[in-house]
Motif scaffolding. Structure first.
Motif, PDB file in Angstrom:
ATOM      1  N   VAL A 265      10.479   4.675  20.343  1.00  0.00           N
ATOM      2  CA  VAL A 265      11.844   4.745  20.885  1.00  0.00           C
ATOM      3  C   VAL A 265      12.113   3.606  21.881  1.00  0.00           C
ATOM      4  O   VAL A 265      12.438   3.842  23.039  1.00  0.00           O
ATOM      5  CB  VAL A 265      12.146   6.111  21.540  1.00  0.00           C
ATOM      6  N   GLN A 266      11.953   2.362  21.428  1.00  0.00           N
ATOM      7  CA  GLN A 266      12.259   1.213  22.281  1.00  0.00           C
ATOM      8  C   GLN A 266      13.450   0.471  21.685  1.00  0.00           C
ATOM      9  O   GLN A 266      13.298  -0.352  20.780  1.00  0.00           O
ATOM     10  CB  GLN A 266      11.040   0.306  22.381  1.00  0.00           C
ATOM     11  N   TYR A 267      14.621   0.808  22.230  1.00  0.00           N
ATOM     12  CA  TYR A 267      15.857   0.355  21.582  1.00  0.00           C
ATOM     13  C   TYR A 267      16.007  -1.164  21.555  1.00  0.00           C
ATOM     14  O   TYR A 267      16.469  -1.729  20.563  1.00  0.00           O
ATOM     15  CB  TYR A 267      17.061   1.006  22.249  1.00  0.00           C
ATOM     16  N   ALA A 268      15.609  -1.832  22.652  1.00  0.00           N
ATOM     17  CA  ALA A 268      15.794  -3.286  22.689  1.00  0.00           C
ATOM     18  C   ALA A 268      14.946  -3.958  21.605  1.00  0.00           C
ATOM     19  O   ALA A 268      15.411  -4.887  20.937  1.00  0.00           O
ATOM     20  CB  ALA A 268      15.416  -3.822  24.064  1.00  0.00           C
ATOM     21  N   ASP A 269      13.715  -3.473  21.428  1.00  0.00           N
ATOM     22  CA  ASP A 269      12.862  -4.061  20.397  1.00  0.00           C
ATOM     23  C   ASP A 269      13.385  -3.769  18.996  1.00  0.00           C
ATOM     24  O   ASP A 269      13.251  -4.597  18.092  1.00  0.00           O
ATOM     25  CB  ASP A 269      11.420  -3.541  20.531  1.00  0.00           C
ATOM     26  N   ILE A 270      13.972  -2.569  18.821  1.00  0.00           N
ATOM     27  CA  ILE A 270      14.567  -2.244  17.516  1.00  0.00           C
ATOM     28  C   ILE A 270      15.663  -3.262  17.210  1.00  0.00           C
ATOM     29  O   ILE A 270      15.704  -3.846  16.129  1.00  0.00           O
ATOM     30  CB  ILE A 270      15.159  -0.818  17.508  1.00  0.00           C
TER      31      ILE A 270
ATOM     32  N   LEU B 320      -1.100   0.315  27.145  1.00  0.00           N
ATOM     33  CA  LEU B 320      -0.696  -0.372  25.926  1.00  0.00           C
ATOM     34  C   LEU B 320       0.559  -1.218  26.148  1.00  0.00           C
ATOM     35  O   LEU B 320       1.051  -1.857  25.235  1.00  0.00           O
ATOM     36  CB  LEU B 320      -0.401   0.642  24.815  1.00  0.00           C
ATOM     37  N   GLY B 321       1.095  -1.153  27.363  1.00  0.00           N
ATOM     38  CA  GLY B 321       2.322  -1.896  27.658  1.00  0.00           C
ATOM     39  C   GLY B 321       3.556  -1.256  27.048  1.00  0.00           C
ATOM     40  O   GLY B 321       4.559  -1.911  26.823  1.00  0.00           O
ATOM     41  N   ARG B 322       3.471   0.059  26.742  1.00  0.00           N
ATOM     42  CA  ARG B 322       4.583   0.743  26.076  1.00  0.00           C
ATOM     43  C   ARG B 322       5.427   1.546  27.047  1.00  0.00           C
ATOM     44  O   ARG B 322       6.388   2.185  26.652  1.00  0.00           O
ATOM     45  CB  ARG B 322       4.051   1.688  25.002  1.00  0.00           C
ATOM     46  N   MET B 323       5.039   1.595  28.296  1.00  0.00           N
ATOM     47  CA  MET B 323       5.779   2.444  29.228  1.00  0.00           C
ATOM     48  C   MET B 323       5.653   1.892  30.632  1.00  0.00           C
ATOM     49  O   MET B 323       4.631   1.298  30.989  1.00  0.00           O
ATOM     50  CB  MET B 323       5.210   3.864  29.165  1.00  0.00           C
ATOM     51  N   LYS B 324       6.739   2.079  31.423  1.00  0.00           N
ATOM     52  CA  LYS B 324       6.655   1.682  32.821  1.00  0.00           C
ATOM     53  C   LYS B 324       6.475   2.948  33.650  1.00  0.00           C
ATOM     54  O   LYS B 324       5.868   3.889  33.190  1.00  0.00           O
ATOM     55  CB  LYS B 324       7.915   0.910  33.198  1.00  0.00           C
ATOM     56  N   GLU B 325       7.040   2.971  34.860  1.00  0.00           N
ATOM     57  CA  GLU B 325       6.818   4.118  35.743  1.00  0.00           C
ATOM     58  C   GLU B 325       7.439   5.391  35.185  1.00  0.00           C
ATOM     59  O   GLU B 325       8.578   5.401  34.737  1.00  0.00           O
ATOM     60  CB  GLU B 325       7.424   3.822  37.135  1.00  0.00           C
TER      61      GLU B 325
END
Lengths: 301, 474
Positions: A265-270, B320-325
């Motif tokens: 669910v990472q909209y900017a990357d999508i 994994l660099g997939r999430m921040k705080e």
């Protein structure tokens, strides 16, 4: 025929043909001192239409970006809702982050390679098949029903079958992009064959042409414009099926990149993946049109 | 709590039904409630599928006061994984959603950038304290029997899922480098097909695939999440803009969830059959998760160990660099579930401390003794008749043979792993003999069975050989 050849030469900027009288605007007399400027002027005059199209195209893209920016900045909600749509800035940041990463370029490269191979195979099978189907009714009656049944099946539905059919995943992925481009090319070639003027065939036969010559001299050139329409459409559909195809890959490809961004669910990357596919698709279609211009110098611009 | 609660639930249901009659008149505003379910993810079924099919939510919805003139309309959407649920919740098409631990924290994190609403965790659907449910399977003909056999091999797992977390944790526990496996991301449907075609060496996945694929006959489980010792769970999230406006509906939802759990436990066999009918997941597979002593405990209370596990998940995603705080403790809201418990006259604080599942119980009719140690017991599901409990693995196998000899069709037999207590399909287990002549000890892993056999001077048998051995021995 002469005009066509001229046009072909004209379209190559800076070529010596520019000196031919018909191509020189009447106002511009060649004078040694202003030769450079004149050349530029002539080039501008010659490419006025292209430049105009380019300017308008750039404007329309800029306008699109501006609309996107404003709609997301003010989080517009007029029935359709832009509340959570990523802004162009966010996508640009994603792009900057991705551009520093060699992995992203690798994604792009692998997708291009898959599309190219799938598309090349589709072309080498679909064009001859379309020509033969157009010429011989028996072949058409035999192949057409199967192709019509398979044609509407969306790429994503092919995913499990494709995995089972092919020994490696790379082949499964290429198979799906192949399917995407195969049917538009086949149908357009076939359509082109039915549009060949029968008078031309009869004339060729009267002049003693054999089957092979008729094919080479009449059918093939007459069908070529349709073939290229098919190739352009087929290239587009190949990119359309990319996300479905690369769901299989599991680690590489711009379609996989988009799919993975969705599963996290990472909209900017999508959005970045979507735009990337769009731009690459545009580039590929432009290449084919360019190739078409070279192969068919007699065609309209 | 079961019998007592059932009576209360019926009472609540009846009063609710009466109210619905009186409220039917008058002008009504329509409120849409969108609920995102995962029908095929078996450990969420009591939080979604069962509530939908039995119309449980309608029974508990408030009908008076400010709700007198409100008509609720439900929109149930089914997905195969969590991210699409989050996507629809972000777009306000769904107000409730259910998913596994990893997608849940992604959900909470993603909502941080939503200006309209946040999301809150309001209840737990099911959990396993030790991480069972996630698992890693290989093709049944492959030469891999434990995780280390897969060094340098191609392993697929849906990235960002609970199973992904399990694989990373297992590697971390063993001190293996990140490139120990060739790890690729594949969704369950793609990974399953790839495994069947032997395109990949192993596939790790969440409920129910690590059990479903072996059940379908082409895979073998060689690693169970239980070995990571990190709890895995599924939960329910709600949009705060909806919850603030209609808190009573959220409370009603949790009551419906409690009722669904009770419905399952009241008759696990019937419930498994119904769930097969509704979701397409084989009843034998549903039963191994949600049946007595099953690999999932259905308990809606939000236990601190589950929240700690979620905090761990956040760390993995951050690495994994997939999430921040993201602060998981602020994302949990137990006010609704506390209210639901209070209104049903249940003790929330007592339940939150309990880690107990319901267990296999009854009388062993083959060995003629009561079942005293449920995690050493076994069960046989006779087609068309029912599920019979047996006191030990040996009794289970003996009963299996004798039922077979009587010409009965057997759907499935279950035993428990001797060292870890997880429920197994009897025909997938390895059996160690030795020590006591008549005893056999079932194991998930060949390695464990071999160790046990070596220690006791016995040997390792397959299911078929174990059947013969118990037949000749008993």
């Amino acid at each position: 025929m002469e005009g066509a050849v001229l046009r072909l030469i004209e379209s190559v900027p800076g070529s010596p043909a520019i000196e031919t009288p018909s191509a020189v605007p009447p106002a511009a007399k060649p004078m040694p001192a202003h030769r450079g400027m004149n050349k530029a002027w002539r080039w501008l005059a010659l490419h006025r239409r292209e430049l105009r199209a380019l300017a308008i195209g750039a404007m329309s893209l800029a306008l699109f970006l501006l609309c996107w920016h404003l709609l997301t900045k003010y989080r517009v909600t007029v029935y359709i809702r832009f509340i959570n749509v990523p802004s162009p800035e966010m996508v640009f940041n994603s792009l900057m982050r991705a551009a520093r990463d060699t992995k992203f370029l690798n994604h792009v490269f692998l997708s291009c390679r898959r599309i190219f191979i799938g598309f090349a195979i589709a072309t080498t099978i679909a064009v001859p098949l379309g020509l033969v189907m157009g010429r011989f009714r028996l072949v058409r009656e035999f192949v057409f029903p199967v192709s019509e049944v398979l044609r509407p099946i969306p790429a994503i539905a092919w995913v499990p079958m494709s995995i089972m059919l092919w020994p490696s995943n790379e082949e499964s992925i290429i198979f799906i992009t192949f399917l995407g481009s195969f049917f538009p090319i086949l149908l357009n070639t076939l359509h082109g064959m039915t549009m060949v003027d029968p008078v031309l065939i009869r004339a060729a036969q009267c002049l003693g042409a054999r089957e092979a010559s008729i094919f080479r001299e009449v059918y093939f050139p007459a069908t070529l414009p349709y073939v290229f329409t098919g190739l352009t459409v087929g290239m587009g559909v190949a990119w359309v099926s990319l996300i479905a195809a690369e769901m299989i890959s599991g680690q590489f490809g711009i379609g996989y990149f988009t799919w993975e961004a969705y599963s996290l669910v990472q909209y900017a990357d999508i959005a970045l993946g979507m735009i990337c596919i769009g731009v690459l698709g545009l580039g590929a279609s432009a290449l084919i049109r360019g190739l078409g211009g070279i192969v068919m110098p007699w065609g309209k611009k | 709590m079961s019998r007592n609660l059932n009576r209360k639930l019926v009472a609540v249901a009846v009063t609710a039904a009466v109210h619905s009659w009186t409220a039917a008149a008058g002008a009504q505003t329509v409120v849409k409630i969108g609920i995102g379910t995962q029908d095929t993810t078996t450990n969420t079924v009591t939080a979604g599928t069962v509530i939908r099919q039995l119309n449980l939510l309608e029974k508990f919805l408030p009908k008076d006061g400010k709700y007198a003139n409100i008509k609720f309309e439900f929109e149930w959407n089914n997905f195969t994984s969590g991210p699409p649920v989050t996507n629809s919740m972000m777009a306000n098409k769904l107000q409730f959603g259910m998913m596994g631990d990893y997608p849940l924290v992604v959900n909470g994190f993603t909502f941080q950038s939503n200006p309209e609403s946040a999301s809150r965790l309001i209840a737990v659907a099911a959990y396993n304290q030790f991480g069972s449910g996630n698992g890693l399977v290989v093709h049944k003909d492959s030469p891999y029997f434990q995780l280390s056999d897969l060094k340098g091999k191609l392993v697929s797992v849906p990235f960002g899922s609970a199973a992904h977390g399990m694989v990373l944790k297992a590697m971390q526990d063993r001190g293996w480098p990140a490139d120990y496996f060739q790890l690729v991301s594949q969704s369950p449907e793609v990974g399953s097909t790839n495994l069947q075609e032997k395109k990949i060496d192993a596939h790790a996945d969440f409920v129910p695939f690590a059990e479903l694929l072996p059940f379908r006959g082409f895979a073998r489980k060689i690693f169970d999440g239980v070995e990571t010792n990190l709890p895995t769970w599924h939960g329910v999230v709600v949009r705060t803009d909806f919850a603030d406006k209609y808190p009573e509906v959220v409370v009603a939802y949790i009551k419906a969830l409690i009722a669904a759990n009770e419905w399952f436990r009241a008759d696990p066999k019937l419930a498994s059959e119904k769930i097969q009918e509704w979701t397409g997941i084989n009843k034998e597979v549903v039963y191994i998760f949600l049946g007595p002593g099953g690999n999932m405990t259905t308990d809606p209370t939000i236990k601190p160990i589950l929240i700690d596990a979620a905090a761990q998940d956040v760390k993995v995603l951050q690495n994994l660099g997939r999430m921040k705080e993201f602060d998981v403790t602020k994302w949990v809201d137990d006010s609704y579930i506390r209210k639901a418990f209070a209104e049903l006259k249940l003790d929330y604080d007592a339940q939150i401390k309990s880690m107990a599942n319901y267990e296999v119980k009854g009388e062993d009719k083959f060995c003629n003794k009561p079942i005293t140690d449920p995690r050493k017991a076994g069960e046989v599901w006779v087609d068309g008749e029912g599920i019979e409990p047996f006191s030990s693995a040996a009794c289970t196998l003996g009963a299996y043979s004798s039922l077979k000899a009587k010409g009965k069709k057997i759907n499935m037999a279950y035993v428990f792993d001797t060292s870890r207590g997880i429920k197994l399909f009897a025909d997938q287990a390895y059996y160690a003999t030795g020590g006591d002549k008549t005893a056999v000890a079932p194991f998930l892993l060949k390695k464990d069975a071999e160790e046990h056999a070596a220690k006791n001077g016995g040997k390792v048998l397959s299911f078929e050989d174990a059947l013969k051995a118990t037949l000749s021995g008993g």
